[in-house]
Design an enzyme around this catalytic site. Structure first.
Site, mmCIF file in Angstrom:
data_model
loop_
_atom_site.group_PDB
_atom_site.id
_atom_site.type_symbol
_atom_site.label_atom_id
_atom_site.label_comp_id
_atom_site.label_asym_id
_atom_site.label_seq_id
_atom_site.Cartn_x
_atom_site.Cartn_y
_atom_site.Cartn_z
ATOM 1 N N ASP A 58 0.198 -8.177 -0.713
ATOM 2 C CA ASP A 58 -0.539 -7.501 -1.775
ATOM 3 C C ASP A 58 -1.360 -8.551 -2.519
ATOM 4 O O ASP A 58 -1.082 -9.751 -2.414
ATOM 5 C CB ASP A 58 0.448 -6.814 -2.725
ATOM 6 C CG ASP A 58 -0.233 -6.205 -3.926
ATOM 7 O OD1 ASP A 58 -1.236 -5.503 -3.746
ATOM 8 O OD2 ASP A 58 0.242 -6.449 -5.049
ATOM 9 N N ASP A 93 4.457 -6.237 -5.398
ATOM 10 C CA ASP A 93 5.150 -6.239 -6.687
ATOM 11 C C ASP A 93 5.032 -4.933 -7.445
ATOM 12 O O ASP A 93 5.758 -4.716 -8.410
ATOM 13 C CB ASP A 93 4.601 -7.360 -7.581
ATOM 14 C CG ASP A 93 3.200 -7.063 -8.087
ATOM 15 O OD1 ASP A 93 2.947 -7.264 -9.281
ATOM 16 O OD2 ASP A 93 2.367 -6.638 -7.268
ATOM 17 N N ASP A 98 3.141 -0.481 -4.142
ATOM 18 C CA ASP A 98 3.560 -1.197 -2.938
ATOM 19 C C ASP A 98 4.874 -0.667 -2.372
ATOM 20 O O ASP A 98 5.242 -1.017 -1.245
ATOM 21 C CB ASP A 98 3.744 -2.694 -3.240
ATOM 22 C CG ASP A 98 2.454 -3.345 -3.716
ATOM 23 O OD1 ASP A 98 1.406 -3.056 -3.118
ATOM 24 O OD2 ASP A 98 2.505 -4.122 -4.674
#
Length: 659
Positions: free
Chosen positions: A340, A543, A547
């Site tokens: 990410d 995080d 996600d």
């Protein structure tokens, strides 16, 4: 152990999460029983070795048998009722058989080992049951519905239907997926899209349930029922992805069943055949029980658990929480990584990265920053905090701001030092008659082309300059990407909900070529599953709540813990507590070392068990020698696995990834 899956939210379910399931209570109880059994065993062993009376250590061994053995024994009996046989019950039988032959300590050790491993598995399974609770808490329980006559009604969000109009006041969370009918504001939708900055919303724009409204009021037309909202679909995807792990458990159960049936059959044969050939009852029973002991998979169990648990403990000391031995093993199997952006590859905090006064006619950079920071000081907007922090870091003295006003989606206006200062979006502040419009537009384009967010500063209606604000790459990001490339043979891919220009800029800095930008949670899941369909085992590092579905769908999911959402932390298989991205390749390297030790231990255990079993079947293996060989192999395997507890093991793992 049974595999428990997450419940899917019903279409009419409200936003309130269900209470934690009772299985979590049972898992904690099982862990307590295993702990009591372990303590009782260790104390009993110490008393026995120091020559204490047999009644003292015998009673403690009995406690270990009862506390550690009742649960697998009961589960085994229930399995028998369903005409299945598992290894846990066989280990209880082997332990009782050892005790009947006077080998009380050997049986207690078997009990303790299986009780401990069973408790760890139960806790890991129970942890996943309430992984969606943090996400469901984001959606408000009630919303303000507007009737046809304009009357405001507070209703449960579960009762909203397509076509309803709701009022979202400043600071409230949006109650349903819909489209803005009236009003202007900025909405923090990082929980859904992963965008680090609030997004301006005006009539016609889409908003999502659970996102946080800014300073403006919005009238929103509901376009999806509660069960069909993006946030509800995230919950469903987490549940679905968690269920896909069940076939591995079913495979293990099949192996256990076949092994158990085979062991029972051979043990009965070892007992019955000598009797048929005229051997005495005691001798046949002794041979059969010796076989049961030496054929028990105690060393095989220790072959796997100590290396993985030692690696888990070592990783934990260095800020990586790995939730189970299965996860630690999987980390070493990864051959593709998806990162990410916001909060993972980057620090997750917007910062002023550029100060651009107009050439020749603008103020000094410090003056420009001071005016902007003074005007933004009363604001709570993330961009405002970034500007104020930048001014403070440069030692700028901020004059007081007077007559402060904030316009959602536009910016702020205040009187600073006798002049009107406006700070906000260039597209909203610029008009056809704005002086130096062409030059300012070029500065804005220059910053936006490299992925910055441009903020225009006006002084008495005249452009004073443009500030560039962007998220910053983590200091260890470049080295981490290189280490992951060396470990997997592939460059990691970047998956983010942020805009392509910002994502591309940061990816280029980090050395990543494969960039997937503008992704919603389901798009991230699709990207992960696409890699897995190509035969790759994907590690996802993220995080945010957005996600969580990808973390659950991946072969292994790792969450950044310091700023990570509760759902991401619960859904992920491992959590980086210290927020150091470089620990990801380090723990992968440690996992590979653990897997190598597992193979070594399995070879050692197989050689010992095979040799002892053949000796017992072909010759006459004395019971004390059988116990000595069995326990000797157990000790060797256990000590070999504990090598990964040493600090040197982590230094080697971190050193290899750094090099």
């Amino acid at each position: 152990m049974p595999v428990t899956t997450l419940e899917r939210p019903s279409r009419t379910a409200g936003a309130r999460p269900a209470a934690p399931r009772r299985t979590r209570v049972f898992a904690l109880a099982e862990a307590r029983w295993a702990a009591i059994a372990t303590v009782a065993f260790l104390v009993a062993l110490a008393l026995q070795l120091t020559g204490a009376p047999s009644w003292a250590w015998g009673a403690l061994y009995a406690v270990a048998y009862l506390t550690g053995g009742w649960e697998p024994a009961w589960a085994g009996l229930q399995a028998l009722r369903d005409r299945t046989l598992d290894v846990d019950l066989l280990m209880i039988v082997a332990a009782l058989g050892a005790a009947a032959l006077g080998q009380v300590m050997d049986g207690a050790l078997l009990i303790v080992i299986f009780a401990t491993s069973g408790a760890l598995e139960a806790l890991a399974t129970a942890r996943t049951q309430d992984s969606v609770r943090g996400l469901l808490d984001l959606a408000p329980a009630t919303a303000t519905r507007l009737a046809d006559d304009g009357e405001e009604q507070s209703v449960p969000t579960a009762g909203l239907v397509v076509g309803d109009t709701i009022l979202v006041r400043p600071g409230e969370r949006v109650g349903a997926d819909g489209r803005v009918l009236a009003g202007a504001s900025e909405v923090d939708q990082a929980t859904i899209t992963g965008e680090p900055l609030p997004v301006a919303k005006e009539p016609g724009d889409e908003v999502f349930a659970g996102t946080l409204n800014g300073l403006g009021a919005l009238r929103v037309k509901v376009e999806r029922d509660a069960g069909d909202s993006v946030i509800a679909r995230i919950v469903a995807m987490v549940a679905e992805a968690s269920e896909t792990k069940a076939p591995t458990q079913l495979f293990i159960e099949k192996v256990e069943q076949r092994y158990s049936v085979g062991l029972v059959a051979v043990t009965l044969a070892v007992f019955a055949v000598p009797l048929m050939l005229g051997a005495g009852l005691a001798g046949a029973l002794l041979r059969a029980m010796t076989f049961m002991i030496v054929a028990s998979p105690c060393a095989v169990v220790l072959a796997t658990m100590p290396p993985l648990l030692s690696a888990i403990a070592n990783a934990g000391r260095h800020g990586v929480l790995v939730k189970s031995a299965v996860v630690m093993e999987r980390l070493g199997q990864v051959d593709a990584v998806a990162l990410d952006k916001t909060g993972t590859l980057t620090e997750g905090t917007p910062r002023v990265t550029a100060i651009r006064p107009p050439a020749g006619a603008g103020p000094a950079e410090e003056a420009l920053l001071t005016w902007a920071a003074a005007a933004e000081h009363p604001s709570e907007h993330p961009l405002a905090r970034a500007i104020v922090d930048a001014a403070r870091n440069r030692g700028c003295a901020l004059p007081a701001a007077e007559e402060f006003t904030a316009s959602p989606g536009t910016g702020v206006r205040a009187r600073v030092g006798g002049a009107w200062i406006e700070v906000g979006a260039p597209a909203r502040l610029m008009t056809e008659g704005t002086p130096m419009a062409t030059e300012v537009a070029e500065l804005v384009t220059e910053l936006e082309d490299v992925g910055h967010t441009a903020v225009l500063v006006l002084r008495d209606g005249v452009p004073a300059g443009v500030l560039g604000i962007a998220d910053r790459l983590r200091p260890d990001a470049v080295a981490t990407v290189a280490a992951l490339r060396a470990l997997t043979g592939r460059t990691p891919m970047l998956v983010t909900g942020d805009n392509p220009r910002a994502a591309g800029r940061l990816a280029e800095e980090a050395g990543i070529a494969d960039v997937r930008a503008g992704l919603l949670p389901q798009d991230k899941v699709d990207a992960v599953r696409g890699e897995e369909r190509a035969g790759r085992k994907v590690l996802v590092v993220g995080d945010g709540v957005n996600d969580a579905p990808a973390l659950a769908a991946a072969h292994t999911g790792v969450a950044m813990g310091r700023a990570g959402s509760d759902l991401a932390l619960q859904t992920a298989d491992a959590v980086i507590v210290r927020d150091e991205l470089a620990t990801v390749p380090a723990v992968m390297t440690l996992s590979r070392a653990a897997r190598r030790l597992v193979v070594q231990n399995l070879v050692i255990a197989s050689v010992f068990i095979s040799g002892l079993v053949l000796w017992d079947l072909v010759g006459e293996l004395p019971l004390p020698l059988g116990v000595l060989g069995h326990e000797g192999s157990t000790v060797i395997v256990g000590l070999n696995g504990l090598r990964l507890l040493r600090e040197a093991a982590w230094r080697r793992a971190a050193g290899r990834t750094a090099g």
